[in-house]
Design an enzyme around this catalytic site. Structure first.
Site, short mmCIF file in Angstrom:
data_model
loop_
_atom_site.label_atom_id
_atom_site.label_comp_id
_atom_site.label_asym_id
_atom_site.label_seq_id
_atom_site.Cartn_x
_atom_site.Cartn_y
_atom_site.Cartn_z
N ASP A 45 0.81 -1.22 0.00
CA ASP A 45 0.00 0.00 0.00
C ASP A 45 0.84 1.27 0.00
O ASP A 45 0.42 2.31 0.52
CB ASP A 45 -0.95 0.02 1.20
CG ASP A 45 -2.01 -1.06 1.13
OD1 ASP A 45 -2.31 -1.52 0.01
OD2 ASP A 45 -2.54 -1.45 2.19
N ALA A 46 2.03 1.21 -0.59
CA ALA A 46 2.93 2.36 -0.57
C ALA A 46 3.32 2.83 -1.96
O ALA A 46 4.19 3.69 -2.09
CB ALA A 46 4.18 2.04 0.24
#
Length: 284
Positions: free
Chosen positions: A228-229
Site C-alpha cells: 500500500d505504498a
C-alpha cells in the site's frame, strides 16, 4: 475529410529550454494535428512532464518515432507514443466483495472504460455469476494458506498467458509477491480504504464507528513490493454524519472506493498518469 488515427504522446525529462517547441516541431513536421495538450513543471525537482493527443497521417507514426528517438538522448527524455483509440487488455482480480468489480464491469459495458477484459481471476468462486452475466471468462485460483507460493506461481503463469497491459485489484484480498509486482511495474492498480494505519485488522468500519470518524476515504495507487505504498493515482473522501451507523459507514466506504478506482483506472487507460519517484502527475 479522411479520418486519421489519433496518437497520445507522454514524456518526462529534466526541465530545460525549448522542450515544447522541439516536440511541437517534430509533430508538425510529421503533419500531425494537436487536439489536446497538457504539461507541468515540477520546479522543486526540476522536471518537466507532458501529455499531448494528436492525429497523424497513416504513415506518420514510424516517422515521428524516429524523430522522438533522435531527440531523446539530448533531452534525456523518457517518452511513450501509443494509439489513442486502442482498447488495452485489462485483467481484473477480485475476491468476494462485488462492489468494485460490478462497478467496473458496468462502466466497461457502457463504454465508459475503453478496455478489453480477457478474464476475471479470483481466489474465491463467489463472483463467478457476476462474470457470467457479462460474458467474461472467470478463473478460480485458490490461495490456501499452506500453498501460497504455488498458488501465486499459477496466478503468474495465467497472467503471462493472458498478456494484460494492466491488472486491477478490484478488492482482491491477497498480498501479491514481490516478483509478480516487479513483473508489471506501474501496471497493477489497487484500491483500499483510508483507515490504514489508524484501524488495522478486522472490522475496520466498526473500529471507525467506535472512534467517531467524520470522514471516510479511499486511495487508488500503483502496486509495488511495499504494501500500500506505491505512487498514488487518485483519492477522495465522503463525510460521515453523527447519526450514521456501521452499515452506513460500510455503504459510504464502498461508494467512495467505486468512484476512486474507476477514476484512477480511466486516468491510467487514457495515459494521463506519469510517475516521478513515488509521486504522480495526473493530467485529469
Amino acid at each position: 475529410m479522411i479520418e486519421r488515427p489519433r496518437f497520445r504522446l507522454s514524456i518526462r525529462c529534466p526541465d530545460q529550454h525549448g522542450i515544447v517547441s522541439r516536440i511541437a516541431t517534430a509533430i508538425a513536421d510529421t503533419d500531425g494535428w494537436v487536439t489536446e495538450a497538457a504539461q507541468h513543471t515540477d520546479e522543486e525537482a526540476g522536471w518537466f512532464f507532458m501529455r499531448w493527443v494528436f492525429s497523424l497521417p497513416a504513415d506518420g507514426e514510424a516517422l515521428l518515432e524516429q524523430r522522438l528517438a533522435s531527440l531523446a538522448p539530448e533531452l534525456r527524455m523518457d517518452w511513450w507514443l501509443s494509439n489513442a483509440d486502442t482498447r488495452p487488455r485489462v485483467v481484473l482480480l477480485a475476491s468476494r466483495e462485488p462492489h468494485c468489480l460490478s462497478d467496473l464491469l458496468a462502466r466497461w459495458s457502457t463504454g465508459e472504460l475503453a478496455m478489453e477484459i480477457p478474464a476475471i481471476l479470483s481466489n474465491h468462486r463467489d463472483l463467478e455469476p457476476l462474470a457470467a452475466c457479462h460474458g467474461i471468462p472467470f478463473e478460480h485460483i485458490p490461495v490456501p494458506k499452506d500453498h501460497r507460493e504455488a498458488a501465486f506461481a499459477t496466478l503468474q503463469e495465467r497472467l503471462a498467458a493472458l498478456a494484460p497491459e494492466t491488472i486491477v485489484l478490484a478488492r482482491y484480498m491477497q498480498i501479491l509477491p514481490p516478483g509478480l509486482c516487479a513483473e508489471y511495474p506501474e501496471r497493477i492498480l489497487n484500491i483500499h480504504h483510508s483507515f490504514l494505519p489508524s484501524f488495522v485488522g478486522a472490522r475496520p468500519y466498526h473500529q471507525a464507528f467506535a472512534r467517531g470518524v467524520k470522514l471516510i476515504g479511499a486511495t487508488c495507487h500503483y502496486v509495488t513490493d511495499e504494501l500500500d505504498a506505491g505512487p498514488i493515482i487518485e483519492q477522495d473522501v465522503t463525510r460521515i454524519r453523527h447519526d450514521d451507523g456501521v452499515q452506513d459507514l460500510i455503504r459510504k466506504g464502498r461508494d467512495v472506493e467505486r468512484w476512486v478506482l474507476a477514476r484512477g483506472l480511466r486516468y491510467h487507460l487514457e495515459g494521463r498518469v506519469l510517475t516521478h519517484g513515488n509521486k504522480t502527475i495526473v493530467f485529469d
